[in-house]
Design a protein around this motif. Structure first.
Motif, mmCIF file in Angstrom:
data_model
loop_
_atom_site.group_PDB
_atom_site.id
_atom_site.type_symbol
_atom_site.label_atom_id
_atom_site.label_comp_id
_atom_site.label_asym_id
_atom_site.label_seq_id
_atom_site.Cartn_x
_atom_site.Cartn_y
_atom_site.Cartn_z
ATOM 1 N N ILE A 110 0.817 -1.231 0.000
ATOM 2 C CA ILE A 110 0.000 0.000 0.000
ATOM 3 C C ILE A 110 0.847 1.276 0.000
ATOM 4 O O ILE A 110 0.320 2.374 0.046
ATOM 5 C CB ILE A 110 -0.962 0.018 1.205
ATOM 6 C CG1 ILE A 110 -0.213 -0.198 2.540
ATOM 7 C CG2 ILE A 110 -2.031 -1.037 1.035
ATOM 8 C CD1 ILE A 110 0.386 1.022 3.146
ATOM 9 N N ALA A 111 2.163 1.135 -0.079
ATOM 10 C CA ALA A 111 3.042 2.298 0.044
ATOM 11 C C ALA A 111 2.757 3.352 -1.020
ATOM 12 O O ALA A 111 2.759 4.553 -0.733
ATOM 13 C CB ALA A 111 4.505 1.866 -0.027
ATOM 14 N N GLY A 112 2.496 2.929 -2.262
ATOM 15 C CA GLY A 112 2.270 3.882 -3.335
ATOM 16 C C GLY A 112 1.031 4.726 -3.120
ATOM 17 O O GLY A 112 1.081 5.961 -3.137
ATOM 18 N N VAL A 113 -0.099 4.070 -2.883
ATOM 19 C CA VAL A 113 -1.344 4.815 -2.710
ATOM 20 C C VAL A 113 -1.329 5.614 -1.414
ATOM 21 O O VAL A 113 -1.800 6.756 -1.367
ATOM 22 C CB VAL A 113 -2.567 3.862 -2.753
ATOM 23 C CG1 VAL A 113 -2.549 2.865 -1.611
ATOM 24 C CG2 VAL A 113 -3.861 4.656 -2.763
ATOM 25 N N LEU A 114 -0.758 5.050 -0.353
ATOM 26 C CA LEU A 114 -0.670 5.791 0.905
ATOM 27 C C LEU A 114 0.223 7.006 0.750
ATOM 28 O O LEU A 114 -0.089 8.093 1.261
ATOM 29 C CB LEU A 114 -0.132 4.881 2.014
ATOM 30 C CG LEU A 114 0.131 5.548 3.375
ATOM 31 C CD1 LEU A 114 -1.102 6.271 3.885
ATOM 32 C CD2 LEU A 114 0.598 4.511 4.391
#
Length: 208
Positions: free
Chosen positions: A141-145
């Protein structure tokens, strides 16, 4: 954008990935920053510190803020920052500014307190990382977060600028104070957490 998440997780002494709640991770990260700033705190006997403290109290009284907000006056590269939603750290060099410019900088940080920006950021991270902070989940989820955290952080900066603008108007300071201030500060490009100087100036002009 992933750098926002990674920098927060890597900024404390525990292992980069841990079985812990994300809010505890964020709290530890901010506490480490606060501890470092506390070590850089300037003695209250310094006349410059008293100048900054008087301005802070003036702005604090006008803003009718909660009583648990506190100020650290420090040396170092930062101009001012709000930590953990209730601690404002301000550079002792603010004493060299005009009263109106100093008031705007301090009011901006109090805007983060007033609008509970720290809690909002925590809620965003908690929504994406509801359980333990483990690499398998954070990588996914690093990208969207990162994108959402960056957008929220920029919104927070604009909101804090608007709060500070309203407050210095209430104090009777010149309306063009922040625009004059930004002329004195280095021109900064947009980052993951802050809009660039030009973007902030455009936003401030709309508030006039």
């Amino acid at each position: 954008m992933r750098a926002i998440l990674l920098s927060l997780l890597a900024s404390f002494a525990a292992p980069a990935w841990c079985e812990d709640d994300i809010l505890a991770v964020l709290q530890r990260s901010q506490q480490m920053q606060l501890d470092a700033l506390t070590e850089a705190q300037v003695d209250d006997a310094d006349p410059a510190v008293q100048v900054v403290r008087r301005s802070f109290q003036r702005v604090l009284d006008a803003a009718d803020m909660p009583g648990d907000v506190r100020l650290l006056v420090v040396r170092g590269p930062l101009l001012a920052v709000c930590l953990m939603g209730r601690v404002v750290a301000a550079n002792v060099s603010l004493a060299d500014m005009s009263e109106s410019e100093r008031s705007f900088v301090l009011a901006h940080e109090l805007g983060h307190v007033r609008h509970r920006h720290w809690a909002q950021l925590g809620q965003l991270y908690k929504r994406h990382i509801p359980g333990e902070v483990v690499q398998a989940h954070t990588d996914a989820i690093a990208g969207v977060l990162g994108r959402e955290a960056s957008q929220l952080s920029h919104e927070h900066e604009y909101e804090a600028d608007a709060f500070a603008m309203r407050l210095i108007r209430h104090l009777g300071e010149p309306e063009d104070t922040p625009l004059v201030l930004f002329q004195h500060l280095p021109m900064i490009k947009a980052t993951a957490t802050h809009p660039g100087t030009q973007q902030r100036v455009v936003h401030l002009r709309t508030l006039q």
